[in-house]
Motif scaffolding. Structure first.
Motif, mmCIF file in Angstrom:
data_model
loop_
_atom_site.group_PDB
_atom_site.id
_atom_site.type_symbol
_atom_site.label_atom_id
_atom_site.label_comp_id
_atom_site.label_asym_id
_atom_site.label_seq_id
_atom_site.Cartn_x
_atom_site.Cartn_y
_atom_site.Cartn_z
ATOM 1 N N LEU A 427 9.758 -9.405 -7.317
ATOM 2 C CA LEU A 427 10.745 -8.354 -7.054
ATOM 3 C C LEU A 427 11.922 -8.833 -6.229
ATOM 4 C CD1 LEU A 427 8.420 -5.294 -6.282
ATOM 5 C CD2 LEU A 427 9.506 -5.922 -8.439
ATOM 6 N N ARG A 428 11.925 -10.086 -5.842
ATOM 7 C CA ARG A 428 13.029 -10.601 -5.032
ATOM 8 C C ARG A 428 14.318 -10.659 -5.853
ATOM 9 N NH1 ARG A 428 10.013 -15.604 -1.794
ATOM 10 N NH2 ARG A 428 8.555 -14.276 -0.635
ATOM 11 N N GLY A 429 15.309 -9.880 -5.421
ATOM 12 C CA GLY A 429 16.586 -9.836 -6.122
ATOM 13 C C GLY A 429 16.544 -9.098 -7.435
ATOM 14 N N TRP A 430 15.516 -8.290 -7.670
ATOM 15 C CA TRP A 430 15.396 -7.577 -8.943
ATOM 16 C C TRP A 430 14.883 -6.172 -8.694
ATOM 17 C CZ3 TRP A 430 11.018 -5.632 -11.612
ATOM 18 C CH2 TRP A 430 11.253 -5.217 -12.936
ATOM 19 N N ARG A 431 15.456 -5.197 -9.372
ATOM 20 C CA ARG A 431 15.049 -3.805 -9.223
ATOM 21 C C ARG A 431 14.912 -3.193 -10.609
ATOM 22 N NH1 ARG A 431 15.113 -0.174 -5.156
ATOM 23 N NH2 ARG A 431 16.196 -1.650 -3.815
ATOM 24 N N TYR A 432 13.812 -2.487 -10.820
ATOM 25 C CA TYR A 432 13.566 -1.876 -12.122
ATOM 26 C C TYR A 432 14.167 -0.480 -12.145
ATOM 27 C CZ TYR A 432 11.152 -0.094 -16.229
ATOM 28 O OH TYR A 432 10.871 0.453 -17.453
ATOM 29 N N ASN A 433 15.004 -0.212 -13.125
ATOM 30 C CA ASN A 433 15.657 1.090 -13.270
ATOM 31 C C ASN A 433 14.888 1.924 -14.281
ATOM 32 O OD1 ASN A 433 17.780 0.370 -11.494
ATOM 33 N ND2 ASN A 433 18.832 -0.713 -13.173
ATOM 34 N N GLY A 434 13.895 2.622 -13.783
ATOM 35 C CA GLY A 434 13.080 3.466 -14.642
ATOM 36 C C GLY A 434 12.389 4.536 -13.837
ATOM 37 N N THR A 435 11.585 5.322 -14.519
ATOM 38 C CA THR A 435 10.905 6.432 -13.854
ATOM 39 C C THR A 435 9.609 5.998 -13.180
ATOM 40 O OG1 THR A 435 9.782 6.998 -15.926
ATOM 41 C CG2 THR A 435 11.889 8.084 -15.478
ATOM 42 N N ILE A 436 9.017 4.894 -13.590
ATOM 43 C CA ILE A 436 7.771 4.436 -13.001
ATOM 44 C C ILE A 436 8.044 3.781 -11.651
ATOM 45 C CG2 ILE A 436 7.821 2.172 -14.120
ATOM 46 C CD1 ILE A 436 4.780 2.400 -14.481
ATOM 47 N N GLN A 437 7.151 3.976 -10.696
ATOM 48 C CA GLN A 437 7.302 3.394 -9.367
ATOM 49 C C GLN A 437 6.721 1.992 -9.365
ATOM 50 O OE1 GLN A 437 5.240 5.497 -6.267
ATOM 51 N NE2 GLN A 437 6.171 4.317 -4.608
ATOM 52 N N VAL A 438 7.551 1.005 -9.019
ATOM 53 C CA VAL A 438 7.125 -0.397 -8.987
ATOM 54 C C VAL A 438 6.945 -0.805 -7.535
ATOM 55 C CG1 VAL A 438 7.689 -2.749 -9.656
ATOM 56 C CG2 VAL A 438 8.366 -0.852 -11.132
ATOM 57 N N ILE A 439 5.722 -1.234 -7.189
ATOM 58 C CA ILE A 439 5.388 -1.597 -5.817
ATOM 59 C C ILE A 439 4.992 -3.061 -5.778
ATOM 60 C CG2 ILE A 439 3.891 -1.099 -3.847
ATOM 61 C CD1 ILE A 439 3.480 1.689 -4.970
ATOM 62 N N GLY A 440 5.598 -3.823 -4.889
ATOM 63 C CA GLY A 440 5.275 -5.232 -4.737
ATOM 64 C C GLY A 440 4.176 -5.443 -3.707
ATOM 65 N N VAL A 441 3.237 -6.289 -4.025
ATOM 66 C CA VAL A 441 2.144 -6.625 -3.109
ATOM 67 C C VAL A 441 2.085 -8.135 -2.963
ATOM 68 C CG1 VAL A 441 0.778 -4.556 -3.579
ATOM 69 C CG2 VAL A 441 0.479 -6.569 -5.021
ATOM 70 N N SER A 442 1.694 -8.586 -1.752
ATOM 71 C CA SER A 442 1.632 -10.025 -1.472
ATOM 72 C C SER A 442 0.210 -10.562 -1.521
ATOM 73 C CB SER A 442 2.246 -10.327 -0.103
ATOM 74 O OG SER A 442 3.592 -9.913 -0.052
ATOM 75 N N THR A 443 -0.785 -9.712 -1.191
ATOM 76 C CA THR A 443 -2.176 -10.157 -1.156
ATOM 77 C C THR A 443 -3.064 -9.169 -1.900
ATOM 78 O OG1 THR A 443 -2.645 -9.007 0.916
ATOM 79 C CG2 THR A 443 -1.799 -11.272 1.083
ATOM 80 N N VAL A 444 -4.267 -9.612 -2.223
ATOM 81 C CA VAL A 444 -5.228 -8.737 -2.885
ATOM 82 C C VAL A 444 -5.655 -7.616 -1.939
ATOM 83 C CG1 VAL A 444 -7.481 -8.645 -4.021
ATOM 84 C CG2 VAL A 444 -6.036 -10.640 -4.321
ATOM 85 N N GLN A 445 -5.754 -7.924 -0.632
ATOM 86 C CA GLN A 445 -6.127 -6.903 0.341
ATOM 87 C C GLN A 445 -5.096 -5.784 0.376
ATOM 88 O OE1 GLN A 445 -9.046 -6.775 2.684
ATOM 89 N NE2 GLN A 445 -8.195 -4.729 2.400
ATOM 90 N N GLU A 446 -3.824 -6.126 0.337
ATOM 91 C CA GLU A 446 -2.765 -5.126 0.333
ATOM 92 C C GLU A 446 -2.828 -4.281 -0.927
ATOM 93 O OE1 GLU A 446 2.154 -5.003 0.515
ATOM 94 O OE2 GLU A 446 1.073 -6.894 0.803
ATOM 95 N N ALA A 447 -3.082 -4.910 -2.079
ATOM 96 C CA ALA A 447 -3.203 -4.167 -3.326
ATOM 97 C C ALA A 447 -4.403 -3.229 -3.311
ATOM 98 C CB ALA A 447 -3.292 -5.134 -4.506
ATOM 99 N N LEU A 448 -5.517 -3.676 -2.714
ATOM 100 C CA LEU A 448 -6.723 -2.841 -2.656
ATOM 101 C C LEU A 448 -6.499 -1.627 -1.764
ATOM 102 C CD1 LEU A 448 -9.645 -2.552 -3.542
ATOM 103 C CD2 LEU A 448 -10.319 -3.926 -1.548
ATOM 104 N N ASP A 449 -5.794 -1.800 -0.645
ATOM 105 C CA ASP A 449 -5.505 -0.661 0.242
ATOM 106 C C ASP A 449 -4.665 0.381 -0.471
ATOM 107 O OD1 ASP A 449 -6.931 -1.953 2.211
ATOM 108 O OD2 ASP A 449 -5.165 -2.846 3.162
ATOM 109 N N LEU A 450 -3.702 -0.064 -1.273
ATOM 110 C CA LEU A 450 -2.852 0.880 -2.008
ATOM 111 C C LEU A 450 -3.627 1.543 -3.147
ATOM 112 C CD1 LEU A 450 0.474 -1.189 -2.222
ATOM 113 C CD2 LEU A 450 0.160 0.975 -1.009
ATOM 114 N N ALA A 451 -4.455 0.781 -3.856
ATOM 115 C CA ALA A 451 -5.156 1.293 -5.030
ATOM 116 C C ALA A 451 -6.250 2.293 -4.643
ATOM 117 C CB ALA A 451 -5.751 0.153 -5.834
ATOM 118 N N LEU A 452 -6.867 2.108 -3.483
ATOM 119 C CA LEU A 452 -7.932 3.010 -3.062
ATOM 120 C C LEU A 452 -7.413 4.146 -2.193
ATOM 121 C CD1 LEU A 452 -10.824 0.490 -2.291
ATOM 122 C CD2 LEU A 452 -10.533 1.933 -4.304
#
Length: 452
Positions: A427-452
């Motif tokens: 996502l560095r220097g790039w932005r998606y122009n759409g209706t879906i929310q795009v979330i950047g994660v750096s680690t699996v732990q961060e992704a798990l906290d968001l997903a749960l």
């Protein structure tokens, strides 16, 4: 008069030995040598009939685009690179009963309906059996000729008589040349018959399709030279207990080898799947622990697939690890990362990972979805509804970037998903122009906290 000599030929790689041996000196396989009688050498012309040319400077050769013939199957055309090239030789392999003959018979009917003449030569079925199958799948066009023959010399005479635009030989292991003393399906017969069909296709400009049997290991039977001789090699695969079939290209001189076509097997034959992502997710249960949606990429086509994981207590000292559709080594790597970096105590649990629908994906972009599905099943908590997970998992627990991210996100948005968890680096220097929310994660732990 020259005498015939006995030789031993390996049926796996084609290595020739003057005496029998238990192990092939060429490929290392055991008990593959078969005795064959070598016919005396005869004067033979290996050049192509017709035009005789000398060396040319490559800039002096006139450029011309190969005219492609559409097959009537959009999915089939995609795998071939946009259609069939006249004069090409295509090899199609697959497990017994997977639908190779049905696919080619439907293809023959379709191109015959477009004004082309097709000759279907079968060495495995009689003409009456072909007629019964053709009536079942409604492939009875008047431009489609069938011939039940295993003698290649007689088949070549039929080709010269009919002068077809398309030639289909089913299969290369059943036809033979009477001039060779070896049995049909042997290395010598397969090599010689394929060479004869190659010369026939190039000389008469006939698009030729040959069916090849596969071994128990899933490789094409016969010498490896067979795959080098043809212009394209296609594999028709799928689980026999699933209705879906996948056609992949592993070699294509006229197009990409990353494309695939998806068909559904029905009573009336094979039917193209227009939206495979929607089909694979149609039976997905919502708010279920161990279920995650990933966005895989096959060639230029994004596919949304459901990853299912089941983690249960093990009854034995060594836990069981099984994966269907996903690479077993990648799944083991992801589970090791979950144990070491996230502290999940998986060493006493059996783990099963499955890609629903019978698909097989090897790219690492599904790692994040596999990791979250396993963690969800282990904690017995469902992941957030409406999420799609994209990313490769590294050994330190980081989420690494993947290719063609925008195509994957668009496919998820088209099917109504609300969030997409992707690598932060993408996502560095790039932005998606759409209706879906795009979330950047750096680690699996961060992704798990968001997903749960």
């Amino acid at each position: 008069m020259a005498k015939s000599h006995t030789q031993f030929v390996c049926q796996s790689c084609g290595h020739v030995s003057v005496k029998w041996a238990g192990r092939c000196a060429g490929c290392g396989e055991w008990n593959t040598y078969v005795e064959e009688v070598r016919a005396p050498a005869q004067a033979r012309s290996f050049g192509r009939t017709g035009v005789q040319t000398g060396p040319q400077r490559i800039p002096d050769i006139p450029s011309q685009l190969e005219a492609r013939v559409p097959t009537g199957f959009r999915e089939y055309d995609r795998v071939l690179g946009g259609g069939v090239v006249p004069g090409s030789l295509v090899l199609i392999g697959g497990d017994p009963g997977i639908g190779k003959s049905t696919l080619l018979l439907q293809f023959s009917h379709t191109v015959a309906g477009r004004g082309h003449t097709v000759l279907y030569i079968s060495g495995e079925e009689s003409a009456n059996q072909l007629k019964l199958r053709a009536e079942r799948i409604e492939a009875t066009h008047e431009n489609l000729f069938v011939l039940s023959e295993t003698d290649l010399d007689l088949a070549v005479r039929a080709v010269e008589q009919v002068k077809p635009d398309f030639l289909i030989v089913d299969s290369i292991q059943t036809v033979y040349r009477p001039s060779l003393t070896s049995a049909p399906g042997s290395v010598a017969q397969v090599r010689e018959c394929t060479s004869a069909l190659l010369r026939l296709a190039k000389d008469l400009n006939i698009a030729t399709f040959i069916v090849g049997h596969v071994t128990k290991d899933g490789n094409l039977a016969g010498p490896r030279l067979l795959e080098h001789m043809v212009d394209a090699v296609l594999y028709f695969e799928g689980e026999r207990h699933h209705a879906f079939r996948v056609l992949r290209a592993v070699k294509n001189r006229f197009g990409s080898t990353n494309e695939l076509a998806i068909f559904e097997m029905k009573n009336e034959g094979l039917e193209e799947v227009a939206n495979p992502s929607e089909m694979f997710l149609s039976e997905r249960a919502e708010r279920t622990p161990g279920s995650a949606v990933v966005a895989a990429l096959e060639g230029s086509r994004p596919l949304l697939l459901e990853v299912q994981a089941l983690v249960a207590s093990s009854s034995f000292g060594t836990p069981k690890r099984m994966s269907t559709g996903a690479d077993h080594n990648r799944v083991s790597l992801v589970m090791a990362v979950l144990e070491k970096r996230l502290g999940l105590q998986l060493q006493a649990s059996d783990a099963y990972v499955n890609l629903a629908g019978g698909m097989r994906v090897e790219e690492p972009a599904i790692d994040l979805g596999v990791a979250l599905a396993v963690a969800s099943s282990f904690r017995d908590r469902p992941l957030a509804d409406g999420d799609v997970y994209i990313g490769e998992v590294g050994l330190t627990g980081e989420v690494r970037s993947v290719s063609r991210l925008e195509q994957r996100i668009r496919e998820a948005e088209k099917l109504g998903f609300r969030r997409c968890l992707v690598p932060m680096h993408s996502l560095r220097g790039w932005r998606y122009n759409g209706t879906i929310q795009v979330i950047g994660v750096s680690t699996v732990q961060e992704a798990l906290d968001l997903a749960l």
